[in-house]
Design a protein around this motif. Structure first.
Motif, PDB file in Angstrom:
ATOM      1  N   PRO A   7       0.846  -1.199   0.000  1.00 22.98           N
ATOM      2  CA  PRO A   7       0.000   0.000   0.000  1.00 22.98           C
ATOM      3  C   PRO A   7       0.882   1.249   0.000  1.00 22.98           C
ATOM      4  CG  PRO A   7      -0.737  -1.573   1.675  1.00 22.98           C
ATOM      5  CD  PRO A   7       0.587  -2.056   1.171  1.00 22.98           C
ATOM      6  N   LEU A   8       0.554   2.212  -0.848  1.00 21.81           N
ATOM      7  CA  LEU A   8       1.313   3.455  -0.887  1.00 21.81           C
ATOM      8  C   LEU A   8       0.847   4.435   0.181  1.00 21.81           C
ATOM      9  CD1 LEU A   8       1.610   4.005  -4.747  1.00 21.81           C
ATOM     10  CD2 LEU A   8       3.266   2.991  -3.167  1.00 21.81           C
ATOM     11  N   VAL A   9      -0.306   4.147   0.752  1.00 20.76           N
ATOM     12  CA  VAL A   9      -0.865   4.968   1.830  1.00 20.76           C
ATOM     13  C   VAL A   9      -1.064   4.065   3.043  1.00 20.76           C
ATOM     14  CG1 VAL A   9      -2.884   6.308   2.556  1.00 20.76           C
ATOM     15  CG2 VAL A   9      -1.994   6.567   0.240  1.00 20.76           C
ATOM     16  N   PRO A  10      -0.701   4.503   4.241  1.00 22.93           N
ATOM     17  CA  PRO A  10      -0.893   3.668   5.434  1.00 22.93           C
ATOM     18  C   PRO A  10      -2.345   3.214   5.576  1.00 22.93           C
ATOM     19  CG  PRO A  10       0.451   5.572   5.971  1.00 22.93           C
ATOM     20  CD  PRO A  10      -0.028   5.788   4.569  1.00 22.93           C
ATOM     21  N   ALA A  11      -2.510   1.935   5.885  1.00 23.77           N
ATOM     22  CA  ALA A  11      -3.846   1.353   6.038  1.00 23.77           C
ATOM     23  C   ALA A  11      -3.946   0.650   7.383  1.00 23.77           C
ATOM     24  CB  ALA A  11      -4.127   0.368   4.907  1.00 23.77           C
ATOM     25  N   ASP A  12      -5.068   0.855   8.048  1.00 26.51           N
ATOM     26  CA  ASP A  12      -5.381   0.171   9.305  1.00 26.51           C
ATOM     27  C   ASP A  12      -6.648  -0.638   9.110  1.00 26.51           C
ATOM     28  OD1 ASP A  12      -3.350   1.278  11.231  1.00 26.51           O
ATOM     29  OD2 ASP A  12      -4.280   3.158  10.611  1.00 26.51           O
ATOM     30  N   LEU A  13      -6.579  -1.928   9.412  1.00 31.61           N
ATOM     31  CA  LEU A  13      -7.747  -2.793   9.305  1.00 31.61           C
ATOM     32  C   LEU A  13      -8.154  -3.241  10.708  1.00 31.61           C
ATOM     33  CD1 LEU A  13      -8.407  -5.539   6.669  1.00 31.61           C
ATOM     34  CD2 LEU A  13      -8.947  -5.943   9.065  1.00 31.61           C
ATOM     35  N   VAL A  14      -9.355  -2.876  11.106  1.00 28.47           N
ATOM     36  CA  VAL A  14      -9.865  -3.216  12.435  1.00 28.47           C
ATOM     37  C   VAL A  14     -10.869  -4.353  12.296  1.00 28.47           C
ATOM     38  CG1 VAL A  14     -11.030  -2.369  14.504  1.00 28.47           C
ATOM     39  CG2 VAL A  14      -9.558  -0.831  13.187  1.00 28.47           C
ATOM     40  N   ILE A  15     -10.610  -5.471  12.963  1.00 23.37           N
ATOM     41  CA  ILE A  15     -11.510  -6.624  12.905  1.00 23.37           C
ATOM     42  C   ILE A  15     -12.595  -6.443  13.959  1.00 23.37           C
ATOM     43  CG2 ILE A  15     -11.695  -9.125  13.119  1.00 23.37           C
ATOM     44  CD1 ILE A  15      -8.755  -9.323  12.341  1.00 23.37           C
ATOM     45  N   LEU A  42      -5.151 -12.151   7.073  1.00 19.76           N
ATOM     46  CA  LEU A  42      -4.889 -10.798   7.565  1.00 19.76           C
ATOM     47  C   LEU A  42      -3.590 -10.739   8.363  1.00 19.76           C
ATOM     48  CD1 LEU A  42      -8.499  -9.696   8.607  1.00 19.76           C
ATOM     49  CD2 LEU A  42      -7.232  -9.131   6.519  1.00 19.76           C
ATOM     50  N   ARG A  43      -3.320 -11.789   9.129  1.00 24.05           N
ATOM     51  CA  ARG A  43      -2.060 -11.816   9.878  1.00 24.05           C
ATOM     52  C   ARG A  43      -0.871 -11.859   8.917  1.00 24.05           C
ATOM     53  NH1 ARG A  43      -0.153 -12.684  14.890  1.00 24.05           N
ATOM     54  NH2 ARG A  43       1.827 -13.793  15.131  1.00 24.05           N
ATOM     55  N   TRP A  44      -1.003 -12.640   7.841  1.00 20.71           N
ATOM     56  CA  TRP A  44       0.063 -12.677   6.844  1.00 20.71           C
ATOM     57  C   TRP A  44       0.262 -11.303   6.209  1.00 20.71           C
ATOM     58  CZ3 TRP A  44      -0.114 -11.561   1.626  1.00 20.71           C
ATOM     59  CH2 TRP A  44       1.049 -11.857   0.910  1.00 20.71           C
ATOM     60  N   CYS A  45      -0.846 -10.619   5.914  1.00 22.21           N
ATOM     61  CA  CYS A  45      -0.760  -9.290   5.297  1.00 22.21           C
ATOM     62  C   CYS A  45      -0.018  -8.313   6.201  1.00 22.21           C
ATOM     63  CB  CYS A  45      -2.161  -8.753   4.992  1.00 22.21           C
ATOM     64  SG  CYS A  45      -2.992  -9.584   3.616  1.00 22.21           S
ATOM     65  N   GLN A  46      -0.311  -8.367   7.500  1.00 18.46           N
ATOM     66  CA  GLN A  46       0.347  -7.450   8.423  1.00 18.46           C
ATOM     67  C   GLN A  46       1.858  -7.693   8.466  1.00 18.46           C
ATOM     68  OE1 GLN A  46      -0.873  -5.706  12.617  1.00 18.46           O
ATOM     69  NE2 GLN A  46      -0.267  -7.828  12.847  1.00 18.46           N
ATOM     70  N   GLN A  47       2.257  -8.948   8.354  1.00 21.26           N
ATOM     71  CA  GLN A  47       3.680  -9.273   8.391  1.00 21.26           C
ATOM     72  C   GLN A  47       4.359  -9.053   7.038  1.00 21.26           C
ATOM     73  OE1 GLN A  47       3.378 -13.338   9.678  1.00 21.26           O
ATOM     74  NE2 GLN A  47       3.374 -12.819  11.864  1.00 21.26           N
ATOM     75  N   ALA A  48       3.615  -9.222   5.947  1.00 17.31           N
ATOM     76  CA  ALA A  48       4.217  -9.173   4.615  1.00 17.31           C
ATOM     77  C   ALA A  48       4.268  -7.759   4.038  1.00 17.31           C
ATOM     78  CB  ALA A  48       3.448 -10.086   3.661  1.00 17.31           C
ATOM     79  N   PHE A  49       3.224  -6.959   4.291  1.00 20.80           N
ATOM     80  CA  PHE A  49       3.140  -5.636   3.681  1.00 20.80           C
ATOM     81  C   PHE A  49       3.656  -4.565   4.636  1.00 20.80           C
ATOM     82  CE2 PHE A  49      -0.548  -7.753   1.521  1.00 20.80           C
ATOM     83  CZ  PHE A  49       0.030  -7.798   0.263  1.00 20.80           C
ATOM     84  N   SER A  50       4.300  -3.572   4.067  1.00 17.03           N
ATOM     85  CA  SER A  50       4.570  -2.364   4.839  1.00 17.03           C
ATOM     86  C   SER A  50       3.344  -1.461   4.718  1.00 17.03           C
ATOM     87  CB  SER A  50       5.814  -1.651   4.304  1.00 17.03           C
ATOM     88  OG  SER A  50       5.643  -1.299   2.936  1.00 17.03           O
ATOM     89  N   ASN A  51       3.192  -0.532   5.646  1.00 15.49           N
ATOM     90  CA  ASN A  51       2.044   0.390   5.650  1.00 15.49           C
ATOM     91  C   ASN A  51       0.716  -0.327   5.883  1.00 15.49           C
ATOM     92  OD1 ASN A  51       3.400   2.794   5.295  1.00 15.49           O
ATOM     93  ND2 ASN A  51       3.229   2.777   3.062  1.00 15.49           N
ATOM     94  N   PHE A  52       0.742  -1.491   6.518  1.00 18.17           N
ATOM     95  CA  PHE A  52      -0.504  -2.240   6.730  1.00 18.17           C
ATOM     96  C   PHE A  52      -0.526  -2.777   8.158  1.00 18.17           C
ATOM     97  CE2 PHE A  52      -3.624  -5.604   6.378  1.00 18.17           C
ATOM     98  CZ  PHE A  52      -4.507  -5.148   5.425  1.00 18.17           C
ATOM     99  N   ARG A  53      -1.481  -2.295   8.950  1.00 14.70           N
ATOM    100  CA  ARG A  53      -1.628  -2.743  10.335  1.00 14.70           C
ATOM    101  C   ARG A  53      -2.997  -3.376  10.531  1.00 14.70           C
ATOM    102  NH1 ARG A  53      -0.236   2.383  14.088  1.00 14.70           N
ATOM    103  NH2 ARG A  53      -1.950   3.226  12.820  1.00 14.70           N
ATOM    104  N   VAL A  54      -3.055  -4.373  11.420  1.00 13.15           N
ATOM    105  CA  VAL A  54      -4.307  -5.059  11.724  1.00 13.15           C
ATOM    106  C   VAL A  54      -4.565  -4.970  13.222  1.00 13.15           C
ATOM    107  CG1 VAL A  54      -5.566  -7.239  11.675  1.00 13.15           C
ATOM    108  CG2 VAL A  54      -4.028  -6.637   9.788  1.00 13.15           C
ATOM    109  N   VAL A  55      -5.759  -4.522  13.584  1.00 13.94           N
ATOM    110  CA  VAL A  55      -6.188  -4.489  14.978  1.00 13.94           C
ATOM    111  C   VAL A  55      -6.998  -5.756  15.233  1.00 13.94           C
ATOM    112  CG1 VAL A  55      -7.506  -3.242  16.730  1.00 13.94           C
ATOM    113  CG2 VAL A  55      -6.225  -1.975  14.982  1.00 13.94           C
ATOM    114  N   PRO A  56      -6.575  -6.615  16.168  1.00 15.03           N
ATOM    115  CA  PRO A  56      -7.196  -7.943  16.326  1.00 15.03           C
ATOM    116  C   PRO A  56      -8.611  -7.874  16.890  1.00 15.03           C
ATOM    117  CG  PRO A  56      -5.608  -7.530  18.085  1.00 15.03           C
ATOM    118  CD  PRO A  56      -5.468  -6.399  17.117  1.00 15.03           C
TER     119      PRO A  56
END
Length: 457
Positions: A123-131, A164-178
């Motif tokens: 992602p070129l823009v920071p992204a936060d994904l809240v579950i 989603l856990r893989w995405c958080q570890q693989a991508f920069s600018n990508f955070r996941v709230v559990p």
């Protein structure tokens, strides 16, 4: 999406507890003949700063900046000019965020199949994904309920959460709230939003307003914190993630001037229902709403967020409350660092984005007024959630809304009264079942006593 150019010479240094930062000063535009910046709505100022920072790049030119800087009330209906807007971040929730994450993963797979470097796909823009949209209630009424429900949520959604856990570890600018942390808007308000963001660029720290789009219609709740953001569809959110701007028509901004303070006994719900009714009557679909006036000093941030959260109910794109002393208080109370709070205060004051009761009132396309002292206890309904009913009128309105049912009930009462009168001819009618039972008991006792007397004579 980097702001590498400074075609207006707007880069200015700012000292704060976090050290020296660079920001793009709106006042620089006065050198180009722009006047009246202090009377622009805060919404316009935030969009203008965004255009100024990206001017000279791929999407924003000088004309975009100057045209927006010369915004005047009433021009929206006469203009077809589009303005590129680059949100600072994207907010996702698990239902609409998983497809976006899957698309990014698929792009990496495609690059790998072409013998490219999949690590370049981010992602070129920071992204936060809240579950928060997958919760179900399997257990309640117990201290173990929360833990058990979260455990079952992980069992049901293990495949999706694994991605989603893989995405958080693989991508920069990508955070996941559990899961189990809170609803997306609460997490955004209390934790994710910074009001003023910073990023490193060419060895310097750039400060700029926190802005966002989210894949939930109630993303506007963050407007109560002075952060401009609203809900969009999944395609628009992915476009922003990939560095593309959103294009906005000339914004139409409706102001709401608040005076006074909420009286005792009136709640934020009463205020929200009143504001919703007021704005639906005015018609604000597709428009920006912004609050102003001395009454803001008596409105808590929780109340502001509650109003902004209702933007989809009255149709506004966003409902902004400018940054002020209450914003700073809320940031401190929710654990933001002292350095961050200091940066927010210094930046917004330097940029003309900090509101006080003495600040000049912005010029709006239209201005509505509301005295908080007139807010009365009320509720919504009974037929539509946007309908406001005063508590003192509840009985009358409820009967009028369901007149046919109350008519049938009234006719039934007339029939019952006629039967009672027929059944008690020669005596006093007593429809009270408790009284009737007591009368029956007394008659039975009298009969039994007379039977005993006759039996022993």
């Amino acid at each position: 999406m980097t702001a590498q150019n400074d075609v207006f010479g707007a880069r200015t240094r700012l000292q704060s507890a976090r050290g020296t930062t660079i920001y793009y000063d709106l006042e620089t535009l006065t050198k180009r003949g722009v006047a009246g910046l202090d009377r622009l709505p805060f919404t316009i100022k935030i969009l203008l700063e965004n255009a100024l920072r990206y001017a000279g790049g791929e999407h924003v030119n000088e004309d975009n900046v100057l045209s927006l800087a010369r915004w005047v009330p009433g021009q929206a209906s006469q203009s077809e000019v589009e303005y590129p807007f680059m949100p600072a971040r994207v907010l996702l929730q698990d239902f609409t965020g998983v497809p976006a994450a899957a698309d990014l993963a698929a792009m990496r797979s495609a690059v790998a199949r072409m013998a490219g470097n999949p690590q370049k796909i981010n992602p070129l823009v920071p992204a936060d994904l809240v579950i928060d949209h997958s919760v179900q209630v399997d257990m309640f009424g117990s201290t173990l309920a929360f833990a058990r429900n979260v455990e079952r949520e992980y069992e049901r959604n293990s495949e999706r959460y694994g991605l989603l856990r893989w995405c958080q570890q693989a991508f920069s600018n990508f955070r996941v709230v559990p899961p189990g942390t809170g609803i997306v808007h609460q997490v955004n308000l209390e934790y994710l939003a910074s009001v003023v963001l910073t990023k490193e660029e060419d060895g310097e720290t750039i400060a700029f307003p926190d802005t966002l789009v989210g894949t939930d219609s109630h993303t506007t709740m963050i407007n109560g914190l002075g952060v401009l953001g609203w809900g969009v569809g999944g395609i628009e959110a992915e476009a922003v993630l990939l560095g593309q701007p959103l294009y906005l028509l000339t914004p139409e901004v409706i102001g709401v001037r608040l005076t006074g303070s909420l009286p005792s006994g009136s709640t934020a719900t009463d205020l929200v229902l009143t504001v919703t009714q007021l704005l639906r009557k005015r018609g604000v679909v597709g428009k920006f709403v912004e609050f102003t006036g001395s009454g803001l000093s008596y409105l808590t941030l929780a109340d502001r967020a509650t109003i902004s959260n209702m933007s989809p109910e009255f149709g506004a794109t966003a409902t902004l409350f400018p940054v002020d002393a209450e914003t700073l208080r809320y940031l401190r109370n929710t654990g933001r660092s002292p350095d961050q709070v200091d940066l927010v205060e210094r930046y917004t004051k330097a940029q003309g984005l900090f509101r006080t009761d003495e600040s000049p009132e912005p010029k709006f396309d239209d201005l509505l007024e509301l005295d908080l002292g007139t807010i009365e206890p009320s509720l919504a309904g009974p037929r539509r959630p946007q309908d406001r009913v005063l508590m003192q009128d509840l009985g009358r309105v409820f009967r009028e809304a369901y007149a046919d049912r109350f008519k049938a009930l009234q006719e039934n009462d007339i029939t019952e009264n006629s039967l009672i009168r027929l059944g008690t001819e020669g005596g006093q009618a007593n429809p009270d079942p408790v009284a009737q039972r007591e009368d029956s008991t007394d008659i039975l006792k009298m009969f039994l006593s007379q039977w005993v007397i006759l039996k022993h004579t």
